[in-house]
Design a protein around this motif. Structure first.
Motif: not given
Lengths: 253, 364
Positions: B302, B305-307, B309, B312-313
């Motif tokens: 969580d 950072p969105p950038l 993501k 990461s996913e």
């Protein structure tokens, strides 16, 4: 005449711009010790590696023990023993385990101790392979080359980097292998070695065979062409002095 | 098959004799787990609360004692300036000032009730929210007790999972995943590049031993090592940290083996590309290090950072960690984590194709 155990016809191999082997042909009879001589970079190792099934030739044919190397490299590998230049054994094994390991690669059970005895390494059986001296390591690699009871063994510069005692010891080993009827093809750039060991030699330069005959014939031919050494040959040389002073005993720590 | 088994056994023998290999594949992961487990890094939901008691009466003492008795709170007392300084150093998540007029009595009409002043650490918003909720709850309970009324609405909490997730329960699956990755990538890349460089592979290829059997043995060795490594790490986690594994250990081993295969393909690709051992660490670390932080090893994804993501996913370690964590902490089955399994399978196929393209037995 019996069929030769090694037969090479017009072999060629190029690495990019460099033409390492430029049309080499020769045959080796069963039971012979055959030498490939030449300066570094003459194409000896490339030729031998093609015969061992490790490299593909660009053209020409080569057969070993009746098998076309290009068509069935694995079949050739099964019947030959090799000692490669610039190669090593896996680490963390004892001398005996290295022999057993190669037994696995040939898929046979081997009497590792008996093989080590043949190369005079039985007393090093439980010592780690990494700890062997240069001469001992060469002897181990010959034991490994004998694992599959080959008909031919290839020795690529077996004495490079060894001291005079270890070289002579290895010569005796090569002769004992020959005496068992195994054909030996060896490369070297030591001419005294070739003179002592080889029944016939091929001298290679720049990828071509420039002479092929028994060592004595080559010498006789040269003398026949009126060659004389500028200085009278002495009855002994510095190596004889060295061996006289330090003995023929193998030095190994 | 017999040849593969015999060779794998020989490889295993050399491996256990190799001290640095044993250190990197077993002792280092153990150290990692023990250190991070002991650090209790993260400690979600755990709130360090500074109390400045300016009332110093029996009522304020009772209130502070009640706070101190709550498991999620670590309560520290001190002077206002001191506590605020600690807050700014992040040694406190929040500081609560109890005013001098603090007392627990039914409010008189028209008079104001005592006001608790909360100083919050902006960097620890999650902890502050938890701390505020606990305070609200305690205030409500105290109010009902003092005014002798009962609440008009009652709240009961349903336990979501059978066990309460402690940090170490979260950490251990991440450590397992991380080590699957490290073992698969580094042990293959280092060992095979060293053997290639020294001409060991060439010597083996001069025998009739088939390359496919050689590679199968190398893979088998790592899968066996990975299972041993996982069992030892899991054993220590159970003994030392009393970690609860809700799901099946067999499922965990299936997942870590699948993860090993995915990362082994990376290891073989790297071993094929690298000509010398020195080339291995930079590239291997470039692949593994980001995943330490993006794939939920030490803390949940969580916080990514969105950038980052999307990376990461879809990182292979994220799939592995998610699946292992779901099985370990939530008791999920392999079917429940099929999405992660699919992710690992896709990575394995991509990696396999790369490995086939790049792997060579000799330096050119």
């Amino acid at each position: 005449m019996t069929t030769p155990i090694i037969s090479v016809t017009d072999l060629r191999k190029r690495y990019g711009e460099i033409e390492a082997v430029r049309g080499i042909s020769f045959t080796v009879a069963e039971g012979e010790v055959f030498g490939l001589l030449g300066p570094n970079g003459a194409g000896k190792t490339t030729t031998v590696e093609i015969l061992e099934g490790l490299r593909n030739a660009d053209s020409g044919t080569a057969s070993v023990a009746g098998i076309d190397v290009a068509r069935d490299p694995t079949g050739v590998k099964r019947r030959i023993g090799v000692q490669l230049q610039a190669s090593a054994f896996p680490e963390h094994y004892t001398t005996k385990e290295v022999v057993e390991l190669f037994g696995i690669f040939y898929d046979r059970t081997v009497d590792a101790l008996a093989l080590l005895r043949q190369v005079d390494l039985a007393d090093r059986a439980s010592q780690r392979q990494e700890k062997l001296s240069g001469g001992q390591r060469q002897r181990l690699s010959i034991a490994v080359a004998l694992v599959n009871e080959p008909r031919v063994i290839f020795l690529d510069e077996p004495t490079t980097g060894l001291d005079p005692q270890a070289r002579r010891n290895l010569w005796a080993l090569v002769q004992s292998i020959r005496d068992r009827g195994i054909t030996v093809l060896l490369t070297t750039h030591y001419l005294d070695e070739a003179e002592v060991l080889c029944d016939r030699v091929a001298i290679i330069d720049e990828g071509r065979i420039v002479a092929l005959a028994p060592p004595r014939t080559l010498i006789a031919d040269l003398l026949g062409r009126g060659f004389t050494k500028p200085v009278l040959q002495q009855q002994a040389n510095l190596e004889d002095v060295f061996l006289d002073l330090t003995g023929h005993e193998l030095r190994e720590d | 098959m017999r040849q593969v088994v015999r060779y794998t056994a020989m490889l295993l023998r050399a491996y256990v004799r190799d001290r640095s290999a044993v250190f990197f594949s077993l002792l280092l992961p153990l150290m990692f787990m023990l250190i991070f487990g002991a650090l209790n890094l993260g400690a979600f939901g755990h709130v360090t609360m500074g109390i400045v008691d300016e009332a110093r009466n029996a009522d304020s003492r009772r209130f502070v004692d009640q706070l101190a008795g709550i498991g999620e709170l670590t309560v520290r007392e001190g002077a206002l300036d001191d506590e605020k300084a600690r807050l700014s150093r992040s040694e406190r998540d929040m500081v609560v000032a109890i005013p001098a007029d603090f007392r627990l009595a039914p409010p008189q009409p028209g008079a104001s009730v005592p006001t608790l002043l909360v100083y919050a650490n902006d960097g620890r918003a999650q902890q502050v929210a938890v701390g505020r909720a606990i305070l609200q709850q305690l205030i409500a309970e105290t109010s009902f007790a003092v005014t002798r009324t009962s609440p008009v609405v009652q709240l009961t909490q349903e336990q979501v999972s059978a066990v309460r997730l402690r940090y170490v329960d979260f950490l251990v699956p991440g450590i397992l995943g991380m080590n699957v990755m490290q073992l698969a990538i580094f042990s293959v890349a280092f060992a095979l590049v060293a053997d290639k460089q020294r001409g060991v592979l060439r010597r083996i290829m001069a025998t009739p031993f088939r390359p496919i059997r050689f590679l199968t043995s190398q893979v088998l060795l790592r899968l066996v090592l990975s299972v041993i490594q996982i069992l030892i790490l899991l054993g220590v986690a159970l003994l030392v940290f009393k970690v609860q594994v809700v799901g099946s250990v067999l499922d965990l081993l299936v997942l870590t083996t699948l993860g090993s295969i995915a990362f082994l393909t990376v290891g073989f690709t790297l071993a094929g590309w690298a000509e010398t051992v020195n080339q291995v660490p930079p590239v291997a670390n470039l692949i593994t290090l980001p995943q330490f932080f993006l794939s939920g090893v030490f803390f949940p994804t969580d916080v990514v950072p969105p950038l980052l993501k999307p990376i990461s996913e879809h990182a292979p370690l994220t799939y592995l960690n998610d699946a292992v964590r779901e099985v370990s902490t939530q008791g999920a089955t392999l079917w429940d984590v099929r999405g992660d399994v699919l992710g690992l399978a896709v990575w394995s196929i991509v990696g396999f194709l790369l490995a086939v393209r790049f792997f060579k037995f000799q330096t050119s």
